[in-house]
Design a protein around this motif. Structure first.
Motif, PDB file in Angstrom:
ATOM      1  N   ARG A  98      40.968 -97.549 -80.326  1.00 12.24           N
ATOM      2  CA  ARG A  98      40.202 -98.648 -80.919  1.00 12.24           C
ATOM      3  C   ARG A  98      38.956 -98.970 -80.107  1.00 12.24           C
ATOM      4  N   VAL A 143      41.770 -94.920 -88.867  1.00  9.71           N
ATOM      5  CA  VAL A 143      41.540 -95.228 -87.454  1.00  9.71           C
ATOM      6  C   VAL A 143      41.041 -93.959 -86.760  1.00  9.71           C
ATOM      7  N   ARG A 190      37.138 -92.615 -87.494  1.00  9.66           N
ATOM      8  CA  ARG A 190      37.550 -93.695 -88.386  1.00  9.66           C
ATOM      9  C   ARG A 190      36.822 -93.626 -89.729  1.00  9.66           C
TER      10      ARG A 190
END
Ligand code: GLU
Length: 281
Positions: A98, A143, A190
């Motif tokens: 992330r 993601v 992503r």
């Protein structure tokens, strides 16, 4: 059967460097009595444009190149990319990340780390999102997924490939190099659901490419490709990394070098033979 390809991205005009790459591949296929394929690398849907794709066909035809139809387009290949990502996920070799670019730059250049180390895929990922154990459950969608390099090279001492380009060699890249100098590369972005590295490996295998011809700038990325072939049980092609065409200042041509677009030379009356001659072919 000798089979090679030219794999441009339709994100700008083809320039002299592309002409050189396409001609080298085409000539090698002709000399070997093999096949030359064209592949459109349009995974970056935000930047790929139909008009650039049409211009690719037009410029390459003008150069005298011919290729079998239909042309493979990466935007049609997501099911194959998903299947490979599932296989790697099920082996525990991927993890979601992330981090933003800024997070990575900050973590990689923390005072104790010194300047961030660069690998073939940019800044070597400092491992912020990597856990001690591989994540469980179904593969998350939408993601960024990274390859856990340390896990991926377990039981592998080195990856090897045959290079026939500017510096011919039997190349061997150690597992240690992959962990420390390449790191946890992104295999699914992503915004794309794949990455250059994953797609190129799967497409070369699907098209049964025996010889990958491309510029020297991609030599360092080849260790990633050969490792992925090994993890996914795919054959290893021979690699031929050719010299790069540079501008007068010695800088390699980039997509934005529209001044050297093939179409511009064409409109100024250059012939394909003239172009071969300025490229030294
Ligand atoms: N689409 C890539 C490029 O335009 C080609 C990469 C390759 O030949 O492997 O640079």
């Amino acid at each position: 059967m000798f089979r090679t390809r030219f794999a441009p991205s339709p994100t700008g005009p083809l320039h002299l460097g592309h002409a050189y790459s396409a001609l080298v591949a085409f000539d090698m296929a002709q000399a070997a009595g093999g096949e030359f394929l064209l592949r459109i690398e349009d995974i970056d849907l935000a930047r790929a444009k139909d008009a650039w794709e049409r211009q690719i066909y037009d410029d390459l035809t003008w150069l005298g190149l011919r290729w079998p139809q239909p042309v493979m387009r990466q935007s049609d290949r997501q099911p194959a990319y998903d299947a490979a990502l599932d296989a790697l996920w099920d082996q525990g070799l991927l993890y979601p990340c992330r981090c933003s670019r800024a997070d990575i730059a900050a973590a990689a250049s923390a005072p104790q780390e010194g300047a961030p180390l660069l690998g073939p895929d940019g800044v070597i990922y400092p491992g912020t999102c990597r856990d001690a154990l591989p994540p469980t459950g179904p593969r998350p969608q939408g993601v960024t997924l990274r390859l856990d390099m340390e896990r991926a090279v377990r039981g592998i001492d080195a990856v090897r490939f045959t290079e026939t380009g500017t510096h011919p060699a039997a190349v061997s890249i150690t597992a240690e190099h992959l962990v420390h100098e390449v790191g946890d590369v992104v295999l699914a972005r992503r915004d794309m659901g794949t990455s250059y590295h994953l797609s190129v490996v799967l497409d070369d295998a699907a098209q049964q490419i025996s010889h990958v011809t491309r510029g020297e700038d991609l030599f360092d990325a080849t260790s990633i490709h050969v490792l992925l072939q090994r993890l996914l049980g795919l054959p290893h092609p021979v690699y031929h990394h050719h010299r790069l065409i540079r501008d007068d200042a010695g800088k390699r041509l980039a997509k934005r070098d529209d001044a050297r677009a093939i179409s511009l030379y064409r409109s100024e009356g250059m012939s394909p033979a003239d172009m071969r001659s300025i490229l030294g072919l």
